[in-house]
Design an enzyme around this catalytic site. Structure first.
Site, PDB file in Angstrom:
ATOM      1  N   LYS A 254       0.818  -1.215   0.000  1.00 43.62           N
ATOM      2  CA  LYS A 254       0.000   0.000   0.000  1.00 43.62           C
ATOM      3  C   LYS A 254       0.854   1.268   0.000  1.00 43.62           C
ATOM      4  O   LYS A 254       0.415   2.311  -0.444  1.00 43.62           O
ATOM      5  CB  LYS A 254      -0.924   0.016   1.218  1.00 43.62           C
ATOM      6  CG  LYS A 254      -1.719  -1.272   1.432  1.00 43.62           C
ATOM      7  CD  LYS A 254      -3.112  -1.153   0.967  1.00 43.62           C
ATOM      8  CE  LYS A 254      -4.087  -2.230   1.394  1.00 43.62           C
ATOM      9  NZ  LYS A 254      -3.646  -3.609   1.436  1.00 43.62           N
TER      10      LYS A 254
HETATM   11  C1  LIG Z   1      -4.274  -4.717   1.010  1.00 47.19           C
HETATM   12  C2  LIG Z   1      -3.549  -5.985   1.010  1.00 47.19           C
HETATM   13  C3  LIG Z   1      -3.885  -7.023   0.134  1.00 47.19           C
HETATM   14  C4  LIG Z   1      -5.056  -6.944  -0.812  1.00 47.19           C
HETATM   15  O1  LIG Z   1      -4.946  -5.971  -1.812  1.00 47.19           O
HETATM   16  P1  LIG Z   1      -6.274  -5.449  -2.527  1.00 47.19           P
HETATM   17  O2  LIG Z   1      -5.839  -4.374  -3.412  1.00 47.19           O
HETATM   18  O3  LIG Z   1      -7.151  -4.960  -1.404  1.00 47.19           O
HETATM   19  O4  LIG Z   1      -6.858  -6.622  -3.203  1.00 47.19           O
HETATM   20  C5  LIG Z   1      -3.117  -8.166   0.143  1.00 47.19           C
HETATM   21  N1  LIG Z   1      -2.101  -8.295   0.992  1.00 47.19           N
HETATM   22  C6  LIG Z   1      -1.753  -7.341   1.870  1.00 47.19           C
HETATM   23  C7  LIG Z   1      -0.617  -7.572   2.776  1.00 47.19           C
HETATM   24  C8  LIG Z   1      -2.447  -6.142   1.897  1.00 47.19           C
HETATM   25  O5  LIG Z   1      -2.093  -5.177   2.751  1.00 47.19           O
END
Ligand SMILES: *Cc1c(COP(=O)(O)O)cnc(C)c1O
Length: 645
Positions: A254
């Site tokens: 993120k």
């Molecule tokens: C947010 C997240 C996901 C999922 O990603 P999306 O874009 O919500 O599908 C997978 N793994 C981790 C560690 C995350 O923080």
């Protein structure tokens, strides 16, 4: 438009002598100044002005031309320019007397790269027609966005980023999605991550955000990475590669978007405020639902920026202790609320708040504030995730594992469908991807949907798993995917979501899903832990539980044919409890976080997480709210009041 060539139609007329003679008489510096002065005499409208390579070197002359014009940068490979000039026997290039053309070009490159409105990434060998087509494509690109539920809107990039969600609760999607050719991808091979991002992202409609602004934003965003290589690709085994998306400040993927979004948002807010005048908000209140990682990444990114207070809602007990500690440790203009509900509740509440007239009017009248979104419902959050897959592919080509044009498979552990949508868009743009695999944990509603066409929440209850960031049943970005596979038919999408709201399920024709080539599969809790243990046994490499979900699923689809790239979405030290259990490490459940981390650290030589993670201690939330809209609204309003004091 007529063409006006500065060399042939202007300089010789003004100076009344050949350009090469002027260059010999004036010398390099004198020539550039004289040329700049001459440019200021050009008084043209509706004309294509063909510059010399040295016009941009004189900032005054070039600024004069740019004041009422668009600068189109034909970005051609240097070796190609050298080759062409050798054939043309050019004798009037500034600097030519003392330097080679390559040297001249590498010096000029930084000037060209920071002074343009549109870059055309010219393929080696592209002919005039092709270059013309690319210029027209970029010049004419539609700047508007659609809402997935009602089609074309009047909103452009800056409005879309500041608004987050469309009025009708649909998501924004650009009318224009650029196409990239393999030969253009070749041009990206020598570049680093931020430079690749810039060239891909600037092809999209950005309204009044200039490439120069975007470049500064990207370079600044990816400075704060401990690894020299911002986004390494690591071969695990058997043709499976992990794209290490977790070296940023909060150790999940993120960060890639949320280190970019705050400055992008500020830039967009400035444009909007320029256009709306005194009626523009003084505060943008970010309200964010998180399954663990968006919260901390958003707090990191926005918490310290001016006039962008952040409210984070997370499911109490539904995130890992480290994720919780990360969020609660952030100081600044922030309000972190533990909600006694699950992630889907938090996410729906946030969407409701955006559409709650009464609440929004109150925030506007009392604080001159507008709600804004840092979740991937915001296009500005999703869009910086598109380059991931390109980068993985280019790294595979660069290391000789894949020949340019050969296809790869990609597998993504999926919660809100944002990360995988980036991959889907990369494929749509032309990246040679074969299978795209959506991996779920026991909350496998997407697996069911992708294999049967039925999206069904009737008998579903969210389960807590060792991969909490994908504990989601209602992925918001599925809507953008549905919009794409429906043939960009917002009426159909609106119908599906109305079915979902009224009957808790909807059905999509399987032909549409098959045509999209997206597959889904899920991994149980036991398999997740076994996978972490097995991969460690075999390779000495530790996967985080989310990446392990993807790894387990990927092995079911991996063929001999294509390499498979797995999105490594978090650092394993973010989830020490689960990882210790998987590796059968005798750690007491209540063993302090720092001790768990230290025990796991000693097992591998993997790059440790960002330093910001090292000093965390467990914390308990100060603000706990029942899963009731009114209670949460009151907590947010109390926070806004406290800011004013
Ligand atoms: C947010 C997240 C996901 C999922 O990603 P999306 O874009 O919500 O599908 C997978 N793994 C981790 C560690 C995350 O923080």
């Amino acid at each position: 438009m007529p063409v006006f060539d500065v060399d042939n139609d202007h300089l010789e007329q003004v100076w009344k002598k050949p350009v090469s003679k002027a260059l010999t008489e004036l010398g390099d510096e004198g020539f550039v100044v004289a040329e700049g002065e001459a440019c200021k005499l050009i008084n043209k409208t509706n004309t294509i002005i063909s510059l010399t390579g040295s016009v941009p070197l004189n900032s005054e002359g070039f600024a004069y031309l740019r004041k009422n014009g668009l600068a189109v940068f034909l970005d051609v490979d240097h070796a190609e320019i050298v080759r062409r000039c050798a054939i043309m026997k050019v004798d009037r290039i500034v600097g030519q007397a003392t330097q080679s053309l390559s040297e001249i070009l590498s010096y000029r490159s930084s000037v060209y790269n920071s002074n343009y409105d549109l870059r055309i990434l010219v393929e080696v060998g592209a002919n005039v027609q092709r270059v013309t087509d690319m210029v027209l494509d970029q010049l004419n690109k539609d700047q508007h966005f659609v809402s997935t539920r009602s089609g074309r809107t009047n909103e452009d990039f800056c409005e879309v980023v500041t608004k987050g969600l469309a009025k009708d609760r649909g998501l924004f999607f650009p009318c224009f999605v650029p196409a990239v050719t393999l030969r253009q991808l070749e041009r990206l091979l020598p570049l680093d991550y931020a430079a690749r991002c810039l060239r891909l992202m600037e092809m999209f409609p950005l309204a009044a955000i200039s490439p120069k602004q975007l470049q500064a934003i990207l370079e600044h965003a990816y400075q704060n990475w401990p690894t020299k290589d911002v986004l390494p690709l690591n071969h695990i085994n058997h043709g499976l590669y992990e794209l290490e998306l977790f070296h940023g400040p909060t150790a999940s993927f993120k960060d890639f978007a949320l280190q970019v979004l705050p400055s992008l948002f500020q830039a967009c807010a400035q444009v909007v405020s320029r256009e709306t005048g005194s009626d523009s908000p003084t505060t943008y209140l970010f309200v964010v639902a998180t399954s663990g990682d968006t919260g901390s990444a958003c707090l990191q990114g926005f918490g310290s920026a001016a006039n962008t207070p952040v409210v984070v809602l997370y499911p109490k007990g539904g995130v890992s202790p480290i994720q919780e500690a990360q969020m609660l440790a952030v100081k600044g203009d922030v309000c972190v609320i533990a909600v006694e509900g699950d992630f889907d509740y938090c996410q729906t509440l946030v969407k409701d708040l955006f559409n709650n007239q009464e609440f929004c009017s109150l925030v506007w009248n009392k604080y001159k504030g507008k709600l804004a979104s840092g979740n991937s419902i915001n296009w500005g959050r999703l869009f910086p995730q598109i380059p991931f897959a390109f980068h993985a592919y280019l790294e595979l080509v660069k290391s000789g594992r894949v020949k340019m044009g050969e296809r790869i498979d990609v597998c993504v552990p999926t919660g809100n469908y944002g990360n995988v949508l980036g991959v889907i868009l990369a494929k749509k743009m032309g990246l040679p991807i074969d299978q795209i695999i959506v991996a779920s944990n026991s909350n496998d509603v997407l697996t069911e949907f992708l294999t049967t066409g039925v999206f069904d929440l009737r008998k579903r209850e969210l389960m807590k798993t060792v991969s909490p960031s994908i504990d989601i049943l209602l992925p918001s970005n599925l809507e953008r995917f549905l919009y794409l596979i429906s043939g960009e038919n917002s009426k159909v999408v609106a119908q599906w979501f109305s079915d979902l709201a009224n009957h808790k399920h909807f059905t999509v024709p399987m032909e549409l899903l098959r045509a999209a080539g997206i597959k889904g599969s899920s991994c149980s809790e036991a398999d997740t832990l076994t996978t972490i243990g097995q991969v460690y046994q075999e390779t000495g490499h530790i996967l985080d539980p989310h990446t392990a979900v993807a790894y387990a699923v990927a092995t079911r689809f991996a063929g001999e044919k294509n390499p498979m790239v797995i999105a490594g979405t978090a650092h394993y030290l973010k989830f020490p409890g689960a990882v210790a259990k998987a590796l059968r490490l005798p750690l007491a459940e209540d063993c302090p976080m720092a001790q768990q981390v230290a025990a796991l650290r000693s097992l591998t030589s993997q790059t440790p997480p960002h330093a910001a993670l090292a000093s965390l201690t467990a914390r308990t939330p100060e603000k706990v709210c029942a899963a009731k809209a009114q209670a949460i609204q009151n907590t947010i309003l109390a926070f806004l009041d406290s800011r004013r004091q």
